[in-house]
Design an enzyme around this catalytic site. Structure first.
Site, PDB file in Angstrom:
ATOM      1  N   CYS A 215      46.973   7.267  53.127  1.00  0.00           N
ATOM      2  CA  CYS A 215      47.440   6.704  51.851  1.00  0.00           C
ATOM      3  C   CYS A 215      48.404   7.700  51.197  1.00  0.00           C
ATOM      4  O   CYS A 215      48.299   8.906  51.371  1.00  0.00           O
ATOM      5  CB  CYS A 215      46.273   6.355  50.943  1.00  0.00           C
ATOM      6  SG  CYS A 215      45.038   7.651  50.716  1.00  0.00           S
ATOM      7  N   SER A 249      43.635  10.685  53.000  1.00  0.00           N
ATOM      8  CA  SER A 249      44.648  10.883  51.957  1.00  0.00           C
ATOM      9  C   SER A 249      45.814  11.706  52.493  1.00  0.00           C
ATOM     10  O   SER A 249      45.636  12.552  53.370  1.00  0.00           O
ATOM     11  CB  SER A 249      44.043  11.628  50.769  1.00  0.00           C
ATOM     12  OG  SER A 249      43.791  12.974  51.110  1.00  0.00           O
ATOM     13  N   ASP A 250      46.995  11.458  51.945  1.00  0.00           N
ATOM     14  CA  ASP A 250      48.069  12.415  52.172  1.00  0.00           C
ATOM     15  C   ASP A 250      47.612  13.731  51.535  1.00  0.00           C
ATOM     16  O   ASP A 250      46.709  13.748  50.689  1.00  0.00           O
ATOM     17  CB  ASP A 250      49.395  11.919  51.574  1.00  0.00           C
ATOM     18  CG  ASP A 250      50.609  12.595  52.233  1.00  0.00           C
ATOM     19  OD1 ASP A 250      50.437  13.656  52.879  1.00  0.00           O
ATOM     20  OD2 ASP A 250      51.725  12.078  52.081  1.00  0.00           O
ATOM     21  N   TRP A 251      48.233  14.824  51.937  1.00  0.00           N
ATOM     22  CA  TRP A 251      47.762  16.158  51.567  1.00  0.00           C
ATOM     23  C   TRP A 251      47.920  16.409  50.049  1.00  0.00           C
ATOM     24  O   TRP A 251      49.007  16.706  49.570  1.00  0.00           O
ATOM     25  CB  TRP A 251      48.498  17.191  52.403  1.00  0.00           C
ATOM     26  CG  TRP A 251      47.846  17.523  53.716  1.00  0.00           C
ATOM     27  CD1 TRP A 251      47.683  18.782  54.222  1.00  0.00           C
ATOM     28  CD2 TRP A 251      47.262  16.642  54.691  1.00  0.00           C
ATOM     29  NE1 TRP A 251      47.026  18.717  55.437  1.00  0.00           N
ATOM     30  CE2 TRP A 251      46.745  17.432  55.743  1.00  0.00           C
ATOM     31  CE3 TRP A 251      47.072  15.255  54.771  1.00  0.00           C
ATOM     32  CZ2 TRP A 251      46.084  16.884  56.851  1.00  0.00           C
ATOM     33  CZ3 TRP A 251      46.421  14.711  55.877  1.00  0.00           C
ATOM     34  CH2 TRP A 251      45.941  15.525  56.886  1.00  0.00           C
ATOM     35  N   GLY A 252      46.818  16.229  49.337  1.00  0.00           N
ATOM     36  CA  GLY A 252      46.869  16.406  47.890  1.00  0.00           C
ATOM     37  C   GLY A 252      47.169  15.119  47.138  1.00  0.00           C
ATOM     38  O   GLY A 252      47.545  15.154  45.975  1.00  0.00           O
TER      39      GLY A 252
END
Ligand SMILES: *[C@@H]1O[C@H](CO)[C@@H](O)[C@H](O)[C@H]1NC(C)=O
Ligand SMILES: *[C@@H]1O[C@H](CO)[C@@H](O)[C@H](O)[C@H]1NC(C)=O
Ligand SMILES: *[C@@H]1O[C@H](CO)[C@@H](O)[C@H](O)[C@H]1NC(C)=O
Ligand SMILES: *[C@@H]1O[C@H](CO)[C@@H](O)[C@H](O)[C@H]1NC(C)=O
Ligand SMILES: *[C@@H]1O[C@H](CO)[C@@H](O)[C@H](O)[C@H]1NC(C)=O
Ligand SMILES: *[C@@H]1O[C@H](CO)[C@@H](O)[C@H](O)[C@H]1NC(C)=O
Ligand SMILES: *[C@@H]1O[C@H](CO)[C@@H](O)[C@H](O)[C@H]1NC(C)=O
Ligand SMILES: *[C@@H]1O[C@H](CO)[C@@H](O)[C@H](O)[C@H]1NC(C)=O
Ligand SMILES: *[C@@H]1O[C@H](CO)[C@@H](O)[C@H](O)[C@H]1NC(C)=O
Ligand SMILES: *[C@@H]1O[C@H](CO)[C@@H](O)[C@H](O)[C@H]1NC(C)=O
Length: 739
Positions: A215, A249-252
């Site tokens: 995402c 999740s995308d990173w962060g």
């Protein structure tokens, strides 16, 4: 036409020694393991740990007592990044330009072979974000603005990746279409546009059996993608489409509370620790998630579902048996880490494939080949392919022909030599590139003298080119991810404009003013202005895109005719951004709302709607030979959801050299359907010897002749007559029929 994913996967089982399981078999194993995990172990599977200290860019906590390793997530979509002794594969956009499912799948498999040999479990790709605007910073990572081409790219790439037991990760869900403000802008996308355009490649990814979906950073409809139940929930887009894997999740990209995210449908957070841009809501090692389960805001059933989904991907691809252990340290890619083994995972086959895709993705935009006999100097040949025997003097001009600084930085945020890939997490490790100048010098040897001006100096270039039999001018444009360093030559991820960098257009014109056989080579991440293209002294233009490490040899193959160009533009090229129907939001007081009011009308669809004739149209690309089309036959059977349309026709090589044609099928819906005037619905790669012909068949499924009906929430075939056009580009129509 397409192998089913299961069939394709089984074909490779023996070679790579893993057992592909069905989702049911995978879930049976996953459920049994989950039943045996403690709460701490479960949350450890669902939260990243060790960002900047573990080996991979994303890691889970291992469960040693059950033999579950830390699952290793590694960038990226064009090969293993932050590691040495790997291959620098071509970009997604170049792979799209081949219009070849064969090469799309082969690239996916070859990249995954290197991930597997390095011990990485998840390849963070393919990217499949629609190139909504031509300047979008990461547009080159995906397969362009057309949903069908992007969907076929996604499907074939994932089929290739997972065929060797490596998990693919479809990204970035969804409407992740510009870099400026990406950490919180809200894209407003209506339901029909979502299904037919932005979500469509994800639908194809799910059909390919993808094990994970990432995402995105941005919000959709005012809610962050990673806690957006409309996207991720039980009745949201991905589960309605039959997705059985996990969402990471995308990173962060996580915000708000742990329960917001987990209950909306996010299964795993990466990279876990708090990083500047957000994230860390599941807590280090999943501590916050454990507290939420203990406190009742996330149910045990949901927790078990999250863990089972993660393990199902792992079991489905047989990663529980015989999978190599991680043998690199991406956090110390300079070699300073104690675990930095740099196992060499390259192969001659991978190098050859990169070169083949480089050649097959080069788009010949212009060619004025002429042969003059009886002049004072004898026979002269201008244009392409270069007549090696007749060229005695040559100039190579432009910084883009040079080897770039390979140790620029981890994100490739330099553009000081040839541009073979953009910057950011989608880039390559760039340990190795064969630049154009080296490949040309090696090929030419002593058969001609080569004058060089390997800068964009507007005096030195023409001085080198004056009086030469041919001048090759190299120009480029680059873009990338909004990253830690942010701005590259004034561009913050997204490009500022459609111009060639470093006055590339002026350089081409300056050389053309003094050399009547000027060949321009463009290395670019997307459409660029080519206002100079009609100059009579410019006898050839090759749009070579961003072709990866074998950029020089691949170009030489096309320049000298060892490869007959078959690349096609996976986007339209026009001078004005206004022709594309969208903009990038650069300036805003805080995170903007970006309303996708253009709906389905981007790129060629917008140009068609406004009767704008692009400089070079979608699907365009010349060959050194000619092809004729004949015998169109359209058979339509069934109605509604059981509709099936089979289109067949004959393509013949009518020229004097062997070549590959890329026939394309465009569909015009009945007017009442409210579709763009024409949409791509088929393409193929047809290799033909001189005089040979072949029958091409393209099947249109019920969905491919439907629109997304918002009221019934289903694909519905509109009533009325459809027009099929078949040809060599969207404008170069050779055959027309109806059903
Ligand atoms: C196309 O459809 C026809 C009829 O449904 C089928 O016989 C044929 O195998 C299909 N071809 C491809 C390439 O999928
Ligand atoms: C795995 O567990 C879930 C949740 O209990 C259940 O719905 C599913 O049917 C199980 N799958 C298999 C294959 O056992
Ligand atoms: C649970 O794991 C232990 C090893 O820690 C193993 O001995 C046991 O058989 C497992 N139980 C089940 C139900 O899988
Ligand atoms: C986003 O909002 C639009 C407009 O209200 C709606 O049509 C669409 O279904 C929403 N998308 C999602 C995924 O919730
Ligand atoms: C790459 O692999 C070779 C073995 O093929 C090895 O000699 C070399 O040291 C490796 N390079 C790096 C940077 O680790
Ligand atoms: C040059 O080639 C282009 C296409 O490659 C063609 O449209 C044009 O007519 C040609 N011009 C001449 C003078 O041959
Ligand atoms: C290459 O880039 C690195 C990192 O930015 C820099 O330290 C080095 O000086 C550069 N080398 C050259 C030749 O420009
Ligand atoms: C191109 O220029 C060369 C000299 O550089 C000249 O010999 C030749 O006749 C010119 N050809 C054309 C077609 O103008
Ligand atoms: C084309 O090149 C020749 C040199 O070969 C030059 O004399 C001429 O002016 C050039 N034409 C244009 C339009 O620049
Ligand atoms: C977005 O655009 C649509 C179509 O023009 C319009 O109906 C809607 O009100 C707009 N939404 C916002 C929040 O501006």
């Amino acid at each position: 036409m397409l192998l089913t994913p299961i069939y394709a996967l089984l074909a490779f089982t023996a070679v790579h020694g893993f057992t592909l399981r069905t989702w049911d078999q995978a879930y049976a194993l996953a459920n049994a393991t989950v039943a045996n995990l403690t709460l701490t172990e479960k949350v450890g599977l669902l939260a990243g740990v060790g960002q900047f200290s573990s080996r991979c860019v994303g890691n889970t906590t291992p469960v040693s007592r059950l033999g579950l390793p830390a699952i290793c997530f590694q960038d990226g979509p064009a090969g293993v990044r932050l590691v040495k002794n790997v291959t620098g594969f071509p970009t997604g956009i170049n792979t799209a330009a081949t219009f070849s499912r064969r090469l799309m799948q082969a690239r996916g498999q070859a990249m995954a072979e290197e991930f597997r040999a390095k011990g990485a479990h998840v390849l963070l790709g393919p990217a499949m974000d629609i190139m909504r605007n031509p300047k979008a910073g990461r547009g080159w990572e995906s397969f362009g603005p057309d949903p069908y081409l992007n969907g076929e790219g996604a499907f074939s790439t994932i089929t290739g990746i997972q065929s060797v037991g490596v998990q693919a990760c479809a990204k970035h869900l969804v409407a992740n279409n510009q870099e400026h403000w990406r950490y919180g802008l809200s894209a407003l996308v209506d339901d029909r546009t979502m299904h037919e355009l932005y979500f469509y490649p994800f639908l194809r990814a799910i059909e390919a059996g993808v094990t994970s979906i990432m995402c995105a950073y941005n919000q959709l409809n005012g809610t962050s993608s990673c806690h957006n139940a409309g996207l991720l929930g039980p009745t949201g887009l991905v589960r309605s489409a039959g997705f059985q894997g996990y969402v990471v999740s995308d990173w962060g990209a996580t915000h708000d509370s742990v329960a917001d995210n987990a209950n909306a449908g996010l299964d795993m957070e990466q990279p876990g620790d708090n990083i500047v841009i957000g994230g860390g809501v599941f807590g280090t090692g999943g501590g916050n998630l454990a507290s939420a389960v203990n406190g009742g805001s996330v149910t045990v059933a949901r927790l078990n579902q999250m863990a089972a989904r993660v393990l199902a991907g792992y079991y489905r691809l047989g990663q529980d048996s015989g999978y190599p252990t991680v043998n690199f340290d991406a956090q110390h890619s300079d070699g300073s880490g104690s675990l930095n083994l740099h196992v060499d995972v390259r192969s001659a086959a991978h190098t050859a494939l990169v070169r083949e895709i480089g050649g097959a993705s080069a788009v010949l935009l212009k060619n004025n080949r002429t042969t003059t006999t009886g002049t004072a100097t004898g026979v002269t040949t201008r244009g392409l392919p270069l007549a090696a025997a007749r060229i005695k003097t040559m100039a190579v001009v432009g910084q883009d022909a040079l080897l770039p600084n390979l140790s620029c930085n981890d994100l490739n945020e330099c553009n000081d030599g040839t541009m073979s890939i953009g910057w950011g997490s989608g880039s390559n490790s760039l340990q190795y590139i064969v630049p154009p100048i080296t490949a040309i010098q090696n090929f030419v040897g002593t058969s001609a003298t080569i004058a060089t001006s390997l800068s964009n100096d507007l005096s030195a270039g023409p001085a080198a080119a004056k009086g030469k039999d041919v001048a090759l001018v190299f120009v480029n444009a680059m873009s990338g991810e909004l990253g830690a360093y942010d701005i590259v030559v004034g561009n913050m991820g997204d490009r500022n404009d459609l111009d060639l960098w470093y006055k590339g257009g002026s350089l081409v014109e300056a050389v053309a003013a003094v050399c009547n056989n000027t060949i321009a080579v463009i290395h670019s991440v997307g459409p660029v202005s080519v206002s100079w293209s009609a100059h009579p002294n410019i006898t050839g233009i090759i749009y070579a895109g961003a072709p990866g490490e074998q950029t020089g040899p691949a170009l030489v193959d096309v320049l000298y005719g060892a490869v007959n160009p078959s690349g096609r533009l996976p986007f339209s090229i026009d001078e004005a951004e206004a022709s594309y129907g969208t903009t990038i939001v650069y300036n805003s007081l805080g995170f903007p709302v970006v309303n996708y009011t253009e709906q389905l009308l981007i790129d060629y669809r917008y140009m068609d709607s406004k009767a704008i004739t692009p400089h070079y149209e979608f699907g365009f690309g010349l060959s050194y030979t000619t092809f004729t089309y004949s015998a169109l036959k359209i058979t339509s059977s069934g109605t509604g959801a059981s509709s099936a349309v089979v289109v067949s026709f004959t393509v013949a090589n009518s020229g004097s050299v062997a070549g590959t044609e890329i026939p394309q099928l465009y569909l015009a819906y009945p007017t009442s359907a409210g579709e763009p005037k024409r949409v791509l619905r088929g393409f193929d790669e047809v290799k033909l010897a001189v005089g040979a012909s072949a029958t091409v068949t393209m099947n249109l499924s019920a969905r491919e002749i439907s629109t997304w009906d918002v009221r019934s929430q289903a694909w519905v075939r509109p009533a009325g007559t459809f027009t099929v056009t078949v040809g060599a580009s969207i404008k170069d129509v050779r055959l027309t029929g109806t059903f």
